[in-house]
Design a protein around this motif. Structure first.
Motif, PDB file in Angstrom:
ATOM      1  N   SER A 357       0.826  -1.213   0.000  1.00  0.00           N
ATOM      2  CA  SER A 357       0.000   0.000   0.000  1.00  0.00           C
ATOM      3  C   SER A 357       0.854   1.253   0.000  1.00  0.00           C
ATOM      4  O   SER A 357       0.368   2.347  -0.305  1.00  0.00           O
ATOM      5  N   PRO A 371      -0.565  -8.790  -8.444  1.00  0.00           N
ATOM      6  CA  PRO A 371      -1.525  -9.326  -7.471  1.00  0.00           C
ATOM      7  C   PRO A 371      -1.226  -8.926  -6.037  1.00  0.00           C
ATOM      8  O   PRO A 371      -2.146  -8.759  -5.228  1.00  0.00           O
ATOM      9  N   ASP A 372       0.052  -8.762  -5.698  1.00  0.00           N
ATOM     10  CA  ASP A 372       0.402  -8.339  -4.341  1.00  0.00           C
ATOM     11  C   ASP A 372      -0.092  -6.921  -4.071  1.00  0.00           C
ATOM     12  O   ASP A 372      -0.648  -6.628  -3.005  1.00  0.00           O
ATOM     13  N   ALA A 374      -2.541  -5.366  -5.794  1.00  0.00           N
ATOM     14  CA  ALA A 374      -3.997  -5.370  -5.874  1.00  0.00           C
ATOM     15  C   ALA A 374      -4.631  -5.853  -4.577  1.00  0.00           C
ATOM     16  O   ALA A 374      -5.663  -5.345  -4.133  1.00  0.00           O
ATOM     17  N   LYS A 375      -3.992  -6.837  -3.940  1.00  0.00           N
ATOM     18  CA  LYS A 375      -4.532  -7.384  -2.690  1.00  0.00           C
ATOM     19  C   LYS A 375      -4.432  -6.374  -1.559  1.00  0.00           C
ATOM     20  O   LYS A 375      -5.410  -6.129  -0.842  1.00  0.00           O
ATOM     21  N   GLU A 376      -3.286  -5.754  -1.394  1.00  0.00           N
ATOM     22  CA  GLU A 376      -3.076  -4.863  -0.258  1.00  0.00           C
ATOM     23  C   GLU A 376      -3.687  -3.485  -0.474  1.00  0.00           C
ATOM     24  O   GLU A 376      -4.097  -2.826   0.488  1.00  0.00           O
ATOM     25  N   SER A 378      -6.390  -2.885  -2.342  1.00  0.00           N
ATOM     26  CA  SER A 378      -7.704  -3.111  -2.952  1.00  0.00           C
ATOM     27  C   SER A 378      -8.711  -2.023  -2.607  1.00  0.00           C
ATOM     28  O   SER A 378      -9.613  -1.733  -3.392  1.00  0.00           O
TER      29      SER A 378
END
Length: 456
Positions: A357, A371-372, A374-376, A378
């Motif tokens: 982030s 993906p890392d 996008a996950k954190e 989101s």
């Protein structure tokens, strides 16, 4: 009343603009890590003190210097101060700083004046940099009149509304998917005092063309106002401009943060993080700090598009980017730093060291495919990308404009004009004068600039 009766040639305008930028500096001495200039295996970097930049400073020695042997001497200053110091060094081509943080406002102007080193030749030889991965709005905003690149983005941003989901929920309120400014004002009134010491909203009141005037100009745009019409007539005395400024000043005076006339980005970030405000309209780049692991409000923040009135969108387009001074004696090593600091590799380093982030995002398409990240990220990453890609720097309002820019007017004189106008409006926020008085003085200032451009 206009103070000048004849137009000066364009070269004189550029010189005058540079002079107004330098005037505050001529009476004092500046000191910093830059020292007497760079050389050998050392470069000097002058940058703004935003959180992402401070993180870069911490990571440079153990990673960039360890890999390349290039020592980086940083001078880090608040936004208004760093702009003044950069303008002094670059306008004089003093060469004290090899690299500086510049925005998409300064870079086209500095390039036009011959103060920057073009970057196309370096990009062409740097196969690992992947220039095509940089988002198109960012590339376009850092391109000079000659079509060459003069900057590389460190991070890109637009603006949006940040709000405490839990506070609104406790009050039985729901944020609209696309809020209007009136809806935001109504919510601010209802959440003011929702928790001990909490105000309804934080809006910048600190003078500065890049401080108070940035969010306020987006409000002016969506209320139907403009600094200048297509014929360069100053329009700060128009009903639309007046309505927007009165709305902003009333909102921050009635439901805004304590000490609003001294509150800029950094102060509002602190207020939001510490639970002192329920909402905040500002840069999308703030979300990374709000969602960081140690943030007291991580997971509690909701995000909505920049509020509107008469336009479909109103978010700004901005990038803190790296510019290389034309007079640098160490441009090859300066590029090595720029390439590293704007790279995918650096983003991955921040993700691993400080959390995804905190990545300086908003500049590369690959960031949003990671993906890392996008996950954190989101909670805010998709809205940030949409805001950047929907920004309209050439058409931000309801009428044609004579110069590009959403939260600024893309002319050299705007730094001085915007700062002087911001001082008048900040005084209105402080209660020292009325909005009418502030805008009367501001219109006179704008008319002096308008006269130089009318008929072009």
């Amino acid at each position: 009343m206009r103070t000048q009766s004849r137009r000066r040639p364009r070269t004189a305008l550029v010189a005058a603009a540079a002079g107004t930028l330098l005037a505050p500096l001529l009476s004092g001495c500046w000191t910093g890590a830059g020292g007497a200039g760079s050389g050998g295996d050392s470069i000097n970097v002058l940058m703004v003190n935003n959180p992402q930049m401070v993180e870069l400073q911490k990571l440079t020695k153990a990673h960039f210097t360890a890999q390349t042997g290039i020592k980086v001497n940083f001078t880090v200053l608040p936004e208004n101060d760093v702009r003044d110091k950069i303008s002094q060094d670059f306008a004089n081509q003093a060469g004290q700083y090899d690299v500086a943080t510049l925005s998409n406002y300064e870079i086209p102007i500095y390039a036009r004046n011959g103060w920057l080193h073009e970057m196309d030749s370096y990009v062409a030889d740097d196969s690992g940099y992947d220039e095509k991965d940089v988002l198109a709005p960012m590339r376009q905003s850092l391109t000079g009149d000659d079509g060459k690149l003069y900057g590389q983005p460190f991070y890109g941003e637009s603006s949006f509304l940040m709000y405490r989901k839990d506070v609104l929920q406790a009050k039985g309120l729901k944020m609209p998917e696309h809020p209007t400014w009136q809806q935001v004002a109504d919510i601010a009134a209802k959440v003011d005092g929702a928790e001990s010491g909490m105000k309804g909203i934080c809006l910048r009141g600190l003078p500065g063309w890049g401080e108070l005037m940035a969010p306020l100009t987006t409000v002016v745009n969506t209320f139907g106002g403009t600094w200048f019409d297509k014929d360069w007539k100053a329009r700060l005395d128009s009903p639309e401009f007046e309505k927007a400024v009165k709305f902003y000043v009333d909102l921050v005076r009635e439901h805004g943060e304590s000490g609003a006339p001294q509150a800029g980005f950094a102060e509002c970030l602190n207020n939001m993080t510490q639970g002192k405000t329920a909402m905040w309209y500002d840069a999308t780049s703030a979300a990374g700090s709000l969602e960081a692991d140690k943030s007291p409000v991580a997971g509690k923040i909701g995000y909505a598009p920049a509020p509107v009135e008469r336009t479909e969108s109103s978010g700004w387009l901005y990038t803190w980017a790296w510019g290389m001074q034309k007079a640098s004696r160490n441009s090859d090593k300066a590029w090595e730093f720029v390439s590293w600091a704007s790279s995918k590799e650096y983003e991955e380093l921040v993700g691993e060291e400080s959390g995804w982030s905190n990545v300086p995002a908003g500049k590369r398409a690959s960031t949003y495919e990671n993906p890392d990240y996008a996950k954190e990220a989101s909670a805010f990453q998709e809205m940030t990308r949409e805001a950047i890609e929907s920004a309209r720097p050439n058409d931000p309002g309801v009428q044609p404009r004579p110069a590009p820019g959403i939260q600024f007017v893309g002319i050299p004189e705007f730094t001085d004009l915007g700062t002087k106008v911001s001082q008048e409006i900040s005084a209105a926020i402080a209660g020292r004068q009325s909005v009418d008085a502030a805008l009367k003085k501001s219109q006179q200032l704008a008319e002096e600039i308008a006269e130089e451009y009318e008929g072009r």
